[in-house]
Design an enzyme around this catalytic site. Structure first.
Site, PDB file in Angstrom:
ATOM      1  N   MET A  65       0.855  -1.190   0.000  1.00 36.96           N
ATOM      2  CA  MET A  65       0.000   0.000   0.000  1.00 36.96           C
ATOM      3  C   MET A  65       0.892   1.242   0.000  1.00 36.96           C
ATOM      4  O   MET A  65       0.469   2.331   0.389  1.00 36.96           O
ATOM      5  CB  MET A  65      -0.940  -0.011   1.206  1.00 36.96           C
ATOM      6  CG  MET A  65      -1.897  -1.214   1.172  1.00 36.96           C
ATOM      7  SD  MET A  65      -3.431  -0.960   2.066  1.00 36.96           S
ATOM      8  CE  MET A  65      -2.827  -0.670   3.708  1.00 36.96           C
ATOM      9  N   GLY A  66       2.146   1.079  -0.401  1.00 35.97           N
ATOM     10  CA  GLY A  66       3.059   2.218  -0.464  1.00 35.97           C
ATOM     11  C   GLY A  66       3.618   2.555   0.901  1.00 35.97           C
ATOM     12  O   GLY A  66       3.603   1.720   1.808  1.00 35.97           O
ATOM     13  N   ALA A  67       4.136   3.800   1.039  1.00 37.06           N
ATOM     14  CA  ALA A  67       4.863   4.216   2.240  1.00 37.06           C
ATOM     15  C   ALA A  67       5.939   3.167   2.539  1.00 37.06           C
ATOM     16  O   ALA A  67       6.027   2.625   3.638  1.00 37.06           O
ATOM     17  CB  ALA A  67       3.919   4.434   3.424  1.00 37.06           C
ATOM     18  N   LEU A  68       6.723   2.906   1.528  1.00 38.28           N
ATOM     19  CA  LEU A  68       7.653   1.772   1.581  1.00 38.28           C
ATOM     20  C   LEU A  68       8.763   1.987   2.608  1.00 38.28           C
ATOM     21  O   LEU A  68       9.240   3.096   2.797  1.00 38.28           O
ATOM     22  CB  LEU A  68       8.275   1.553   0.193  1.00 38.28           C
ATOM     23  CG  LEU A  68       7.293   1.279  -0.939  1.00 38.28           C
ATOM     24  CD1 LEU A  68       8.048   1.023  -2.246  1.00 38.28           C
ATOM     25  CD2 LEU A  68       6.382   0.093  -0.625  1.00 38.28           C
ATOM     26  N   GLY A 110      11.377  -3.070   5.197  1.00 41.12           N
ATOM     27  CA  GLY A 110      10.619  -4.325   5.261  1.00 41.12           C
ATOM     28  C   GLY A 110      10.054  -4.684   3.890  1.00 41.12           C
ATOM     29  O   GLY A 110      10.163  -5.832   3.437  1.00 41.12           O
ATOM     30  N   HIS A 111       9.477  -3.691   3.213  1.00 41.53           N
ATOM     31  CA  HIS A 111       8.935  -3.946   1.869  1.00 41.53           C
ATOM     32  C   HIS A 111      10.074  -4.333   0.915  1.00 41.53           C
ATOM     33  O   HIS A 111       9.941  -5.256   0.112  1.00 41.53           O
ATOM     34  CB  HIS A 111       8.265  -2.691   1.300  1.00 41.53           C
ATOM     35  CG  HIS A 111       7.025  -2.271   2.014  1.00 41.53           C
ATOM     36  ND1 HIS A 111       6.962  -1.127   2.769  1.00 41.53           N
ATOM     37  CD2 HIS A 111       5.789  -2.829   2.074  1.00 41.53           C
ATOM     38  CE1 HIS A 111       5.743  -0.991   3.262  1.00 41.53           C
ATOM     39  NE2 HIS A 111       5.017  -2.011   2.867  1.00 41.53           N
ATOM     40  N   GLN A 140     -10.293  -2.606   2.450  1.00 39.81           N
ATOM     41  CA  GLN A 140      -9.787  -3.319   3.622  1.00 39.81           C
ATOM     42  C   GLN A 140      -9.740  -2.433   4.864  1.00 39.81           C
ATOM     43  O   GLN A 140      -9.300  -2.878   5.920  1.00 39.81           O
ATOM     44  CB  GLN A 140      -8.426  -3.945   3.339  1.00 39.81           C
ATOM     45  CG  GLN A 140      -7.262  -2.986   3.169  1.00 39.81           C
ATOM     46  CD  GLN A 140      -6.016  -3.718   2.699  1.00 39.81           C
ATOM     47  OE1 GLN A 140      -5.887  -4.108   1.541  1.00 39.81           O
ATOM     48  NE2 GLN A 140      -5.067  -3.930   3.600  1.00 39.81           N
ATOM     49  N   GLU A 164       5.573 -11.388   6.953  1.00 44.16           N
ATOM     50  CA  GLU A 164       5.072 -12.187   8.085  1.00 44.16           C
ATOM     51  C   GLU A 164       4.558 -11.313   9.221  1.00 44.16           C
ATOM     52  O   GLU A 164       3.969 -11.818  10.164  1.00 44.16           O
ATOM     53  CB  GLU A 164       6.160 -13.119   8.609  1.00 44.16           C
ATOM     54  CG  GLU A 164       6.331 -14.354   7.756  1.00 44.16           C
ATOM     55  CD  GLU A 164       7.409 -15.282   8.268  1.00 44.16           C
ATOM     56  OE1 GLU A 164       8.045 -14.983   9.297  1.00 44.16           O
ATOM     57  OE2 GLU A 164       7.648 -16.308   7.602  1.00 44.16           O
ATOM     58  N   GLN A 184      -2.806 -12.491   7.657  1.00 44.65           N
ATOM     59  CA  GLN A 184      -3.042 -12.160   6.241  1.00 44.65           C
ATOM     60  C   GLN A 184      -2.322 -13.167   5.335  1.00 44.65           C
ATOM     61  O   GLN A 184      -2.884 -13.645   4.351  1.00 44.65           O
ATOM     62  CB  GLN A 184      -2.538 -10.738   5.969  1.00 44.65           C
ATOM     63  CG  GLN A 184      -2.455 -10.389   4.484  1.00 44.65           C
ATOM     64  CD  GLN A 184      -2.080  -8.936   4.255  1.00 44.65           C
ATOM     65  OE1 GLN A 184      -2.910  -8.059   4.371  1.00 44.65           O
ATOM     66  NE2 GLN A 184      -0.833  -8.662   3.914  1.00 44.65           N
TER      67      GLN A 184
HETATM   68  O1  PAF Z   1      -0.204  -5.944   3.512  1.00 37.21           O
HETATM   69  C1  PAF Z   1      -0.598  -4.994   2.823  1.00 37.21           C
HETATM   70  O2  PAF Z   1       0.101  -3.968   2.650  1.00 37.21           O
HETATM   71  C2  PAF Z   1      -1.963  -5.067   2.179  1.00 37.21           C
HETATM   72  O3  PAF Z   1      -2.875  -5.706   2.995  1.00 37.21           O
HETATM   73  C3  PAF Z   1      -1.927  -5.700   0.765  1.00 37.21           C
HETATM   74  C4  PAF Z   1      -1.491  -7.156   0.828  1.00 37.21           C
HETATM   75  C5  PAF Z   1      -0.993  -4.918  -0.129  1.00 37.21           C
HETATM   76  C6  PAF Z   1      -3.338  -5.665   0.152  1.00 37.21           C
HETATM   77  O4  PAF Z   1      -3.806  -4.368   0.012  1.00 37.21           O
END
Ligand code: PAF
Length: 291
Positions: free
Chosen positions: A39-42, A45-46, A71, A157, A162
């Site tokens: 969802m950005g704001a990397l 971790g991303h 969500q 994780e 999720q």
């Molecule tokens: O984990 C997230 O950042 C979100 O839930 C995802 C998997 C990108 C779905 O919008």
């Protein structure tokens, strides 16, 4: 539209059609495609999820950036969620081959009427605290997987439930993709990295750094034979003493079903969701079994 190669150093697709065309070109030259949904704001971790995709054979990486409205529940931080696309693109640099950043109408066009619901593993924990959350996640993730048709997709994780829900969904719908989990990356004091950590004030940030310390000590005590109920209640008391406002759960669960574990007979998982100030912090780690 077409792939935009001028806005950022990383090529950018705003539509599913453009992303698919790019993926088709890659496939024609034998590339293996990895998707990292975000969802950005990397943060680091991303970025580490990209490394997981590459270590598992991906030769081309798509990072999707989409703050998925479905969500978020009423009163949650959808509007406030940090949107930092240009900075995200800079952080990605040469590590990604394509950013997929659609707008809401691209993912949820007029008349959109389908929801993907995963039962079982979503009925507890986050599913109780945020009743519509996993429908939103499952719906958008299935759309992203079908749009990109990657060979693998990686999820952190930190959102352990999720990850389990997505594995279940992919198995149930026989979506041809390998789902990979990426280990939690932590700040120097052990706080699990999260885009929402930016909401913490200085004092809250200090206390937040204790969450993982308390969780780890509790996990170790349980491995050493401490009573699970007592150990988790003690941990909650410590968090409240530190200034945490609300604890949605601090609990030991089966690693696969997320059902409560009362006596440790095999490896389990300790999971927490707790609020301090504005953000709700999530963390989890294994509880090793001694037996
Ligand atoms: O984990 C997230 O950042 C979100 O839930 C995802 C998997 C990108 C779905 O919008």
């Amino acid at each position: 539209m077409a792939i935009d190669t001028t806005t950022y150093a990383v090529p950018l697709a705003r539509t599913i059609t453009d992303m698919r065309a790019e993926v088709a070109t890659w496939r024609a030259s034998g590339e293996t495609v990895g998707l990292v949904p975000t969802m950005g704001a990397l943060h680091e971790g991303h970025l580490s999820l990209i490394d997981v995709a590459k270590a598992n054979g991906a030769t081309k990486i798509i990072v999707s950036i989409f703050v998925n409205p479905t969500q978020f529940g009423p009163g949650e931080d959808f509007d406030a969620y940090p949107r930092t696309e240009a900075t995200d693109a800079k952080k990605l640099g040469a590590r990604a081959d394509l950013i997929f950043a659609p707008n809401a109408a691209e993912m949820y066009p007029d008349g959109f009427g389908t929801t993907v619901t995963v039962k079982g593993v979503t009925n507890t924990l986050e599913g109780e605290a945020r009743p519509t959350h996993f429908d939103g996640v499952a719906t958008i993730v299935s759309k992203l997987l079908l749009a990109a048709q990657p060979d693998c997709a990686v999820f952190g994780e930190k959102d352990y439930q999720q990850l389990l829900a997505i594995r279940r969904m992919v198995a149930d719908l026989t979506i041809p993709v390998q789902i990979l989990g990426g280990p939690i990356l932590r700040e120097p004091d052990g706080l699990a990295m999260s885009s929402r950590n930016v909401y913490l004030t200085e004092t809250e940030r200090k206390a937040a750094g204790q969450l993982n310390v308390i969780l780890k000590a509790t996990a170790e005590a349980i491995t050493e034979g401490a009573d699970i109920k007592k150990a988790t209640l003690d941990a909650e008391a410590k968090l409240f003493a530190l200034g945490f406002d609300k604890i949605d759960y601090l609990t030991v669960r089966d690693t696969k079903t997320l059902q409560p574990v009362e006596t440790l007979t095999e490896e389990a998982r300790i999971l927490v969701a707790a609020k301090i100030g504005q953000p709700r912090l999530l963390d989890n780690m294994p509880v090793l079994s001694n037996s």
